[in-house]
Design a protein around this motif. Sequence first.
Motif, PDB file in Angstrom:
ATOM      1  N   PRO A   1      -2.871   5.244 -10.880  1.00 42.64           N
ATOM      2  CA  PRO A   1      -3.871   4.739  -9.923  1.00 42.64           C
ATOM      3  C   PRO A   1      -3.704   3.230  -9.694  1.00 42.64           C
ATOM      4  CG  PRO A   1      -4.923   6.110 -11.601  1.00 42.64           C
ATOM      5  CD  PRO A   1      -3.502   5.916 -12.033  1.00 42.64           C
ATOM      6  N   ALA A   2      -3.525   2.850  -8.441  1.00 41.99           N
ATOM      7  CA  ALA A   2      -3.359   1.433  -8.104  1.00 41.99           C
ATOM      8  C   ALA A   2      -4.640   0.860  -7.519  1.00 41.99           C
ATOM      9  CB  ALA A   2      -2.215   1.279  -7.102  1.00 41.99           C
ATOM     10  N   VAL A   3      -5.387   1.691  -6.783  1.00 42.07           N
ATOM     11  CA  VAL A   3      -6.598   1.213  -6.101  1.00 42.07           C
ATOM     12  C   VAL A   3      -7.698   2.265  -6.275  1.00 42.07           C
ATOM     13  CG1 VAL A   3      -7.611   0.509  -3.888  1.00 42.07           C
ATOM     14  CG2 VAL A   3      -5.195   0.028  -4.347  1.00 42.07           C
ATOM     15  N   LEU A   4      -8.886   1.797  -6.618  1.00 44.70           N
ATOM     16  CA  LEU A   4     -10.063   2.675  -6.677  1.00 44.70           C
ATOM     17  C   LEU A   4     -11.102   2.127  -5.711  1.00 44.70           C
ATOM     18  CD1 LEU A   4     -12.078   4.753  -7.990  1.00 44.70           C
ATOM     19  CD2 LEU A   4     -12.630   2.948  -9.636  1.00 44.70           C
ATOM     20  N   VAL A   5     -11.595   2.981  -4.811  1.00 41.55           N
ATOM     21  CA  VAL A   5     -12.699   2.572  -3.934  1.00 41.55           C
ATOM     22  C   VAL A   5     -13.942   3.354  -4.352  1.00 41.55           C
ATOM     23  CG1 VAL A   5     -13.520   2.269  -1.577  1.00 41.55           C
ATOM     24  CG2 VAL A   5     -11.059   2.208  -2.038  1.00 41.55           C
TER      25      VAL A   5
ATOM     26  N   ILE B   1       0.832  -1.211   0.000  1.00 43.09           N
ATOM     27  CA  ILE B   1       0.000   0.000   0.000  1.00 43.09           C
ATOM     28  C   ILE B   1       0.867   1.262   0.000  1.00 43.09           C
ATOM     29  CG2 ILE B   1      -1.667   1.350   1.350  1.00 43.09           C
ATOM     30  CD1 ILE B   1      -2.916  -1.319   2.176  1.00 43.09           C
ATOM     31  N   ALA B   2       1.949   1.242   0.761  1.00 47.72           N
ATOM     32  CA  ALA B   2       2.801   2.437   0.865  1.00 47.72           C
ATOM     33  C   ALA B   2       3.291   2.870  -0.510  1.00 47.72           C
ATOM     34  CB  ALA B   2       3.980   2.138   1.785  1.00 47.72           C
ATOM     35  N   GLY B   3       3.166   4.161  -0.771  1.00 47.80           N
ATOM     36  CA  GLY B   3       3.674   4.727  -2.024  1.00 47.80           C
ATOM     37  C   GLY B   3       2.737   4.552  -3.202  1.00 47.80           C
ATOM     38  N   ARG B   4       1.634   3.837  -3.032  1.00 45.25           N
ATOM     39  CA  ARG B   4       0.726   3.609  -4.161  1.00 45.25           C
ATOM     40  C   ARG B   4      -0.398   4.657  -4.161  1.00 45.25           C
ATOM     41  NH1 ARG B   4      -1.015  -2.287  -4.932  1.00 45.25           N
ATOM     42  NH2 ARG B   4      -0.463  -2.012  -7.107  1.00 45.25           N
ATOM     43  N   THR B   5      -0.965   4.870  -5.326  1.00 41.19           N
ATOM     44  CA  THR B   5      -2.018   5.893  -5.474  1.00 41.19           C
ATOM     45  C   THR B   5      -3.393   5.251  -5.301  1.00 41.19           C
ATOM     46  OG1 THR B   5      -0.612   7.167  -6.945  1.00 41.19           O
ATOM     47  CG2 THR B   5      -2.983   7.613  -7.052  1.00 41.19           C
ATOM     48  N   ILE B   6      -4.134   5.766  -4.322  1.00 43.91           N
ATOM     49  CA  ILE B   6      -5.447   5.217  -3.973  1.00 43.91           C
ATOM     50  C   ILE B   6      -6.494   6.283  -4.237  1.00 43.91           C
ATOM     51  CG2 ILE B   6      -6.775   4.140  -2.088  1.00 43.91           C
ATOM     52  CD1 ILE B   6      -4.071   2.760  -2.422  1.00 43.91           C
ATOM     53  N   LEU B   7      -7.503   5.973  -5.006  1.00 41.95           N
ATOM     54  CA  LEU B   7      -8.588   6.924  -5.303  1.00 41.95           C
ATOM     55  C   LEU B   7      -9.849   6.495  -4.568  1.00 41.95           C
ATOM     56  CD1 LEU B   7      -6.657   6.775  -7.975  1.00 41.95           C
ATOM     57  CD2 LEU B   7      -8.445   8.144  -8.973  1.00 41.95           C
TER      58      LEU B   7
ATOM     59  N   LEU C   1      -9.334   2.211 -15.570  1.00 44.36           N
ATOM     60  CA  LEU C   1      -8.899   0.939 -16.151  1.00 44.36           C
ATOM     61  C   LEU C   1      -7.759   1.047 -17.171  1.00 44.36           C
ATOM     62  CD1 LEU C   1     -12.124  -1.240 -16.168  1.00 44.36           C
ATOM     63  CD2 LEU C   1      -9.909  -1.781 -15.114  1.00 44.36           C
ATOM     64  N   PRO C   2      -7.747   2.051 -18.067  1.00 45.99           N
ATOM     65  CA  PRO C   2      -6.616   2.114 -18.999  1.00 45.99           C
ATOM     66  C   PRO C   2      -5.266   2.168 -18.269  1.00 45.99           C
ATOM     67  CG  PRO C   2      -8.351   3.618 -19.668  1.00 45.99           C
ATOM     68  CD  PRO C   2      -8.754   3.078 -18.327  1.00 45.99           C
ATOM     69  N   PHE C   3      -5.210   2.912 -17.144  1.00 50.38           N
ATOM     70  CA  PHE C   3      -3.952   3.012 -16.381  1.00 50.38           C
ATOM     71  C   PHE C   3      -3.612   1.667 -15.734  1.00 50.38           C
ATOM     72  CE2 PHE C   3      -5.682   7.397 -16.227  1.00 50.38           C
ATOM     73  CZ  PHE C   3      -4.631   8.059 -16.839  1.00 50.38           C
ATOM     74  N   MET C   4      -4.625   1.051 -15.134  1.00 57.00           N
ATOM     75  CA  MET C   4      -4.384  -0.221 -14.428  1.00 57.00           C
ATOM     76  C   MET C   4      -4.007  -1.331 -15.416  1.00 57.00           C
ATOM     77  SD  MET C   4      -7.360  -0.289 -11.513  1.00 57.00           S
ATOM     78  CE  MET C   4      -7.325   0.820 -10.101  1.00 57.00           C
ATOM     79  N   LEU C   5      -4.707  -1.369 -16.549  1.00 54.41           N
ATOM     80  CA  LEU C   5      -4.440  -2.433 -17.528  1.00 54.41           C
ATOM     81  C   LEU C   5      -3.060  -2.244 -18.155  1.00 54.41           C
ATOM     82  CD1 LEU C   5      -7.985  -2.739 -19.119  1.00 54.41           C
ATOM     83  CD2 LEU C   5      -6.791  -4.472 -17.764  1.00 54.41           C
ATOM     84  N   HIS C   6      -2.667  -0.991 -18.371  1.00 55.52           N
ATOM     85  CA  HIS C   6      -1.347  -0.714 -18.940  1.00 55.52           C
ATOM     86  C   HIS C   6      -0.254  -1.255 -18.010  1.00 55.52           C
ATOM     87  CE1 HIS C   6       1.639   1.306 -21.342  1.00 55.52           C
ATOM     88  NE2 HIS C   6       2.135   1.865 -20.246  1.00 55.52           N
TER      89      HIS C   6
ATOM     90  N   VAL D   1      -5.761  -7.008 -12.794  1.00 52.53           N
ATOM     91  CA  VAL D   1      -6.680  -6.064 -12.140  1.00 52.53           C
ATOM     92  C   VAL D   1      -7.773  -6.868 -11.443  1.00 52.53           C
ATOM     93  CG1 VAL D   1      -8.225  -4.094 -12.434  1.00 52.53           C
ATOM     94  CG2 VAL D   1      -6.221  -4.335 -13.920  1.00 52.53           C
ATOM     95  N   ARG D   2      -7.944  -6.609 -10.161  1.00 56.90           N
ATOM     96  CA  ARG D   2      -8.903  -7.364  -9.332  1.00 56.90           C
ATOM     97  C   ARG D   2     -10.073  -6.474  -8.964  1.00 56.90           C
ATOM     98  NH1 ARG D   2      -6.939  -8.034  -4.521  1.00 56.90           N
ATOM     99  NH2 ARG D   2      -5.004  -6.865  -4.520  1.00 56.90           N
ATOM    100  N   VAL D   3     -11.242  -7.098  -8.836  1.00 56.91           N
ATOM    101  CA  VAL D   3     -12.450  -6.346  -8.459  1.00 56.91           C
ATOM    102  C   VAL D   3     -13.153  -7.115  -7.352  1.00 56.91           C
ATOM    103  CG1 VAL D   3     -14.603  -5.308  -9.277  1.00 56.91           C
ATOM    104  CG2 VAL D   3     -12.716  -5.626 -10.889  1.00 56.91           C
ATOM    105  N   ASN D   4     -13.412  -6.448  -6.242  1.00 56.82           N
ATOM    106  CA  ASN D   4     -14.110  -7.107  -5.133  1.00 56.82           C
ATOM    107  C   ASN D   4     -15.175  -6.183  -4.549  1.00 56.82           C
ATOM    108  OD1 ASN D   4     -12.719  -9.790  -4.719  1.00 56.82           O
ATOM    109  ND2 ASN D   4     -10.950  -8.416  -4.721  1.00 56.82           N
ATOM    110  N   ILE D   5     -16.071  -6.806  -3.783  1.00 57.69           N
ATOM    111  CA  ILE D   5     -17.205  -6.098  -3.180  1.00 57.69           C
ATOM    112  C   ILE D   5     -16.996  -6.094  -1.664  1.00 57.69           C
ATOM    113  CG2 ILE D   5     -19.710  -6.252  -2.762  1.00 57.69           C
ATOM    114  CD1 ILE D   5     -19.695  -8.132  -5.368  1.00 57.69           C
ATOM    115  N   VAL D   6     -17.282  -4.955  -1.029  1.00 59.00           N
ATOM    116  CA  VAL D   6     -17.261  -4.927   0.440  1.00 59.00           C
ATOM    117  C   VAL D   6     -18.594  -4.398   0.960  1.00 59.00           C
ATOM    118  CG1 VAL D   6     -16.153  -4.032   2.522  1.00 59.00           C
ATOM    119  CG2 VAL D   6     -14.759  -4.508   0.496  1.00 59.00           C
ATOM    120  N   ASP D   7     -19.199  -5.167   1.836  1.00 61.03           N
ATOM    121  CA  ASP D   7     -20.354  -4.681   2.608  1.00 61.03           C
ATOM    122  C   ASP D   7     -19.797  -4.254   3.964  1.00 61.03           C
ATOM    123  OD1 ASP D   7     -22.533  -4.308   4.224  1.00 61.03           O
ATOM    124  OD2 ASP D   7     -23.320  -6.346   4.030  1.00 61.03           O
TER     125      ASP D   7
END
Length: 244
Positions: A84-88, A4-10, A127-132, A179-185
């Motif tokens: 972008p590494a993580v999108l919430v 997580i450290a140093g990564r870009t989280i949106l 997605l274009p950034f993550m897929l690249h 690229v992973r996609v998950n759901i959080v309740d």
Amino acid sequence: MQGIAGRTILITGASRGLGAALAVAFGRAGARVAICARDGQALDAVAEAVVETGAVCYTRALDVRDEGKVEAWVRGAEQALGTPAVLVNNASALGPRVAIAEHDVAAWRETLDVNLTGAFLTSRAVLPFMLHRGDGVILNVSSGAAAPPRVEWGAYAVSKHALEGLSLNLAAELAGTGVRVNIVDPGAMRTEMRAAAYPTEDPAGVKLAAEVTGVFLWLAGDEAREVTGQRFRADEWAERRSSP
Ligand SMILES: NC(=O)c1ccc[n+]([C@@H]2O[C@H](COP(=O)([O-])OP(=O)(O)OC[C@H]3O[C@@H](n4cnc5c(N)ncnc54)[C@H](OP(=O)(O)O)[C@@H]3O)[C@@H](O)[C@H]2O)c1
């Protein structure tokens, strides 16, 4: 949490509630944080709290229904903070809790637009950034209301059900890309949305949003690098983590 450290989280919908708690939690974990919501002043206050953790924070006041502004936020975050590494996808509107047959049409469209199409627009922009890079995580914030039938929860329940469908389809389409996609309740949290949904409840008995951020950090990190297309309940995850 590794990775997580140093990564870009949106994070969308970060002017209060869970989004604000996530921004601070990711900042504390050393991430570079980008946040958005409509209320620019509230966003600035959250950004200050993020900066106090020692992290950098990029903010933009926008409505997640606005495709052009969403794309500009993602591009701006990429330029200011890095890929972008993580999108919430956390931004959400509760909408009127009424029977579907009585639902106001404009409120129906608005709730689905924010809760479902907003997540589509942000995902499409990152997605274009993550897929690249062949690496990325999208976390979609759902609700117990996603499980039908949820009577008289109007468009909100339907939008969360659809958001889960979007998440699972996207996870399958992105299999093998990194690229992973998950759901959080997240479960019940002491926020403005909860107070609006349960006006007679004593908030003292409800968890703070800051208490449910652990599963998001875990899913964003290296330990969960094989996890995709899954649904997590924050309380169950925390129980599993704490049991020997
Ligand atoms: N609270 C609970 O008990 C609970 C339970 C289950 C699931 N959830 C889910 O958890 C997430 C966070 O909920 P919360 O309780 O923290 O809600 P909240 O306190 O109402 O916060 C919602 C956030 O979304 C933003 N937002 C709303 N409409 C937006 C739009 N059109 N464009 C951009 N941002 C928008 C709001 O900011 P602005 O008003 O500044 O735009 C705010 O920052 C949501 O997805 C919710 O469905 C909550």
